[in-house]
Design a protein around this motif. Structure first.
Motif, PDB file in Angstrom:
ATOM      1  N   SER A 109      38.375  29.344  46.403  1.00 28.67           N
ATOM      2  CA  SER A 109      38.804  30.542  47.116  1.00 28.67           C
ATOM      3  C   SER A 109      39.820  31.319  46.290  1.00 28.67           C
ATOM      4  CB  SER A 109      39.402  30.158  48.466  1.00 28.67           C
ATOM      5  OG  SER A 109      39.870  31.293  49.156  1.00 28.67           O
ATOM      6  N   ALA A 110      40.753  30.602  45.659  1.00 27.38           N
ATOM      7  CA  ALA A 110      41.746  31.272  44.809  1.00 27.38           C
ATOM      8  C   ALA A 110      41.089  31.911  43.594  1.00 27.38           C
ATOM      9  CB  ALA A 110      42.813  30.272  44.374  1.00 27.38           C
ATOM     10  N   LEU A 111      40.145  31.198  42.966  1.00 32.80           N
ATOM     11  CA  LEU A 111      39.486  31.712  41.767  1.00 32.80           C
ATOM     12  C   LEU A 111      38.576  32.892  42.073  1.00 32.80           C
ATOM     13  CD1 LEU A 111      38.528  28.371  39.984  1.00 32.80           C
ATOM     14  CD2 LEU A 111      39.899  30.196  38.970  1.00 32.80           C
ATOM     15  N   ALA A 112      37.816  32.786  43.156  1.00 26.65           N
ATOM     16  CA  ALA A 112      36.770  33.772  43.420  1.00 26.65           C
ATOM     17  C   ALA A 112      37.264  34.972  44.218  1.00 26.65           C
ATOM     18  CB  ALA A 112      35.608  33.108  44.171  1.00 26.65           C
ATOM     19  N   ASP A 113      38.245  34.776  45.088  1.00 26.43           N
ATOM     20  CA  ASP A 113      38.615  35.857  45.999  1.00 26.43           C
ATOM     21  C   ASP A 113      40.025  36.394  45.760  1.00 26.43           C
ATOM     22  OD1 ASP A 113      37.782  37.356  48.565  1.00 26.43           O
ATOM     23  OD2 ASP A 113      39.757  36.571  49.083  1.00 26.43           O
ATOM     24  N   ASP A 114      40.997  35.509  45.643  1.00 27.89           N
ATOM     25  CA  ASP A 114      42.386  35.971  45.555  1.00 27.89           C
ATOM     26  C   ASP A 114      42.617  36.866  44.348  1.00 27.89           C
ATOM     27  OD1 ASP A 114      43.226  34.745  47.873  1.00 27.89           O
ATOM     28  OD2 ASP A 114      43.750  32.874  46.886  1.00 27.89           O
ATOM     29  N   VAL A 115      42.084  36.482  43.189  1.00 24.71           N
ATOM     30  CA  VAL A 115      42.315  37.304  41.997  1.00 24.71           C
ATOM     31  C   VAL A 115      41.630  38.668  42.125  1.00 24.71           C
ATOM     32  CG1 VAL A 115      42.717  35.395  40.414  1.00 24.71           C
ATOM     33  CG2 VAL A 115      40.384  36.139  40.847  1.00 24.71           C
ATOM     34  N   VAL A 116      40.497  38.725  42.824  1.00 24.94           N
ATOM     35  CA  VAL A 116      39.805  40.001  43.032  1.00 24.94           C
ATOM     36  C   VAL A 116      40.614  40.901  43.959  1.00 24.94           C
ATOM     37  CG1 VAL A 116      37.709  41.077  43.904  1.00 24.94           C
ATOM     38  CG2 VAL A 116      37.547  38.963  42.609  1.00 24.94           C
TER      39      VAL A 116
END
Length: 570
Positions: A109-116
């Motif tokens: 979730s952090a890799l795929a969504d938060d950075v976006v």
């Protein structure tokens, strides 16, 4: 704001330049108001100086806005890469137990969504700075036009900002709650993709997951998100309402309180209308910035969890063990343990925490693994066999005791070299679609020979350093993973229930041909197995029982088949 602080640390120069360009853009935009007033107040035709000043402002606004936005777009993509790389490096550097405890869904979730979410908010920063500069310059110009109106406008700005912050605080809390639900939602998504076959075969289980858990989590996520974003919109509308109310007060009350000429009143209203429009452009980005702040906080939380694991047992230090020595020099092939003969456990123990607080303790163990022999590890399910394999390969670090290689203790300083002694196929292995890190050319030709021997050449070929497909049955995927261990050519091979999904032909090949050849190539081989009919293929056999190890006699009822000449190079 934490997002500003992060960008200052990540790329101070470009970020400050982009912000400065945004401020200049806002200031030049506000200067248009003065130009318009001067042009309207001129009795004759506008002067050349006024015209060229207008053109200069147009160019300055265009250039500074382009510079600000383009730099922020570039910075946002760099920040995305930087955050993802920090997370990936944190995952790879942290102990495996820490990563397992953090959870795959949370990390993904952090890799795929938060950075976006953060990247989507960054382009709004110049607009915020530009709008804020516009409002400040407009108020400064109001001081020249009417000091009383400028003072009242400043007070209105303070009231509007305080109102906005007060209202939006609850919105930020709702967005944080939505982000917590998102972790659970990603966990459900993983259950759907990885448990697809089971869900298709069981309607009740599918309904319980989809209509029960997933729907409840998705509804909570939607409810918190809608409330949080709506509060931000309400705060934006409230801020605008304050300014529109002030403009109404300026139109209908100020002429009675202060001696304002029609021209002055018109100029003040025009300035405020521009300021309100610019302020709206600022406030529209605040919901995105609120989500970005929550996302950055969650990324920091994940990184802190991973970093905390680096200070756990065995990280950066080693338990004191008598007579251990530090290697004097790196061995040939660049590994301090090159040429090793034995790996010894000295009082090694590891605690495996259960989901409800219970603990499984492996050890303390005193045991030796030697090159040139086949060791079978057997025992009931849950006896600690896979945990032993992970401790042996240093994926799990012992809470007490030490691992020694020919008397040299494994520490944080040499653990990477130690791990590189091993090739392993775990029961929950992952099959990459390429020969990552393995030299191409000669390896590709060797891989093709192994594909033929493993009867995979009719389905898989090696193109360069990539497999043409990995869409195979579980047994075939395990054979392909075995091929990769051949090509790695490490001195210690570990197989965790490799033969469990193989047909009788390949079971026999594994136990009767492959394992003896690996031993004859002076490799240490550890096999975790339940195949008691093949126990006689071992040189030594140990049984794990509730975390304790004991050596048993190898059955000799069957003879090990002769060699077939398979070129193994595990």
């Amino acid at each position: 704001m934490s997002l500003f602080a992060y960008l200052l640390r990540y790329s101070r120069g470009p970020f400050l330049l982009a912000i400065a360009a945004g401020i200049v853009s806002g200031g030049t935009g506000a200067a248009f108001i003065a130009m318009v007033n001067l042009a309207l107040a001129a009795d004759a035709a506008p002067s050349q100086r006024l015209i060229w000043g207008y053109v200069a402002l147009c160019l300055a606004t265009l250039v500074t806005k382009f510079v600000s936005q383009s730099m922020l777009y570039r910075l946002s993509q760099g920040a995305v890469y930087h955050l993802r790389r920090r997370l990936i490096d944190g995952i790879l550097d942290a102990p495996l137990r820490t990563v397992e405890r953090t959870g795959t869904a949370q990390l993904y979730s952090a890799l795929a969504d938060d950075v976006v979410v953060i990247a989507d908010a960054l382009p709004g920063l110049p607009g915020i700075c530009s709008g804020a500069a516009f409002v400040l310059v407009a108020i400064a110009y109001l001081v020249i036009v009417s000091p009383a109106v400028a003072l009242a406008t400043g007070a209105t700005v303070v009231v509007g900002v305080l109102l906005y912050l007060l209202v939006s605080a609850s919105g930020l809390g709702a967005l944080k709650a939505a982000r917590r639900e998102q972790d659970a939602l990603f966990g459900h998504f993983r259950s759907v993709t990885e448990g697809l076959k089971e869900l298709k075969l069981n309607r009740e289980r599918r309904a319980a997951l989809i209509d029960g858990e997933l729907t409840a989590t998705a509804s909570a996520y939607r409810r918190h998100s809608v409330f949080g974003l709506s509060v931000y919109e309400g705060a934006t509308g409230g801020g605008q309402a304050v300014f529109f109310a002030f403009i109404g007060l300026l139109l209908f009350a100020f002429p009675a309180w202060f001696a304002l000429s029609d021209q002055t009143l018109t100029s003040c209203v025009l300035i405020l209308l521009f300021a309100v429009s610019s302020l709206q452009g600022v406030l529209v980005w605040f919901p995105a910035l609120g989500r970005a702040s929550v996302a950055l906080g969650k990324i920091k939380e994940r990184l802190a969890e991973l970093d905390a694991g680096l200070g756990g047992p065995g990280a950066g230090r080693a338990p004191a063990v008598p007579n251990s020595r530090v290697p004097a020099a790196v061995g040939r092939a660049g590994n301090v343990f090159a040429g090793w003969r034995s790996i010894a456990f000295r009082g090694v123990s590891h605690v495996y925490p259960g989901p409800k607080g219970e603990q499984f303790v492996l050890g303390p163990l005193d045991f030796e693994f030697r090159r040139g022999e086949i060791l079978f590890v057997v025992g009931a399910n849950g006896s600690g066999k896979t945990t032993l394999a992970k401790v042996l390969t240093s994926l799990y670090e012992p809470e007490s005791g030490a691992i020694q290689v020919d008397g040299t203790q494994v520490t944080a300083a040499n653990r990477e070299d130690y791990r590189n002694l091993f090739s392993a196929v775990f029961s929950d292995f992952h099959l990459f679609d390429s020969l990552l890190g393995l030299p191409a050319g000669e390896q590709a030709a060797k891989a093709q020979r192994y594909l033929e021997r493993l009867q995979l050449d009719h389905k898989v070929r090696v193109d360069g350093d990539r497999f043409s497909t990995t869409a195979l049955s579980l047994g075939q995927r395990k054979r392909l993973a075995l091929l990769v261990t051949y090509l790695e050519d490490r001195p210690f091979c570990l197989f965790d229930e490799w033969a469990a999904d193989q047909d009788p032909v390949f079971k026999d090949f594994f136990y009767r041909e492959l394992l003896p050849e690996l031993r004859d190539r002076d490799k240490a081989v550890v096999v975790i197995s339940h195949d008691d009919r093949y126990f006689d293929a071992a040189d030594r056999l140990v049984r794990l029982d509730y975390g304790q190890i004991r050596e048993e006699e190898v059955p000799r009822g069957q003879s090990v088949a002769g060699r077939s000449g398979v070129e193994s190079g595990c």
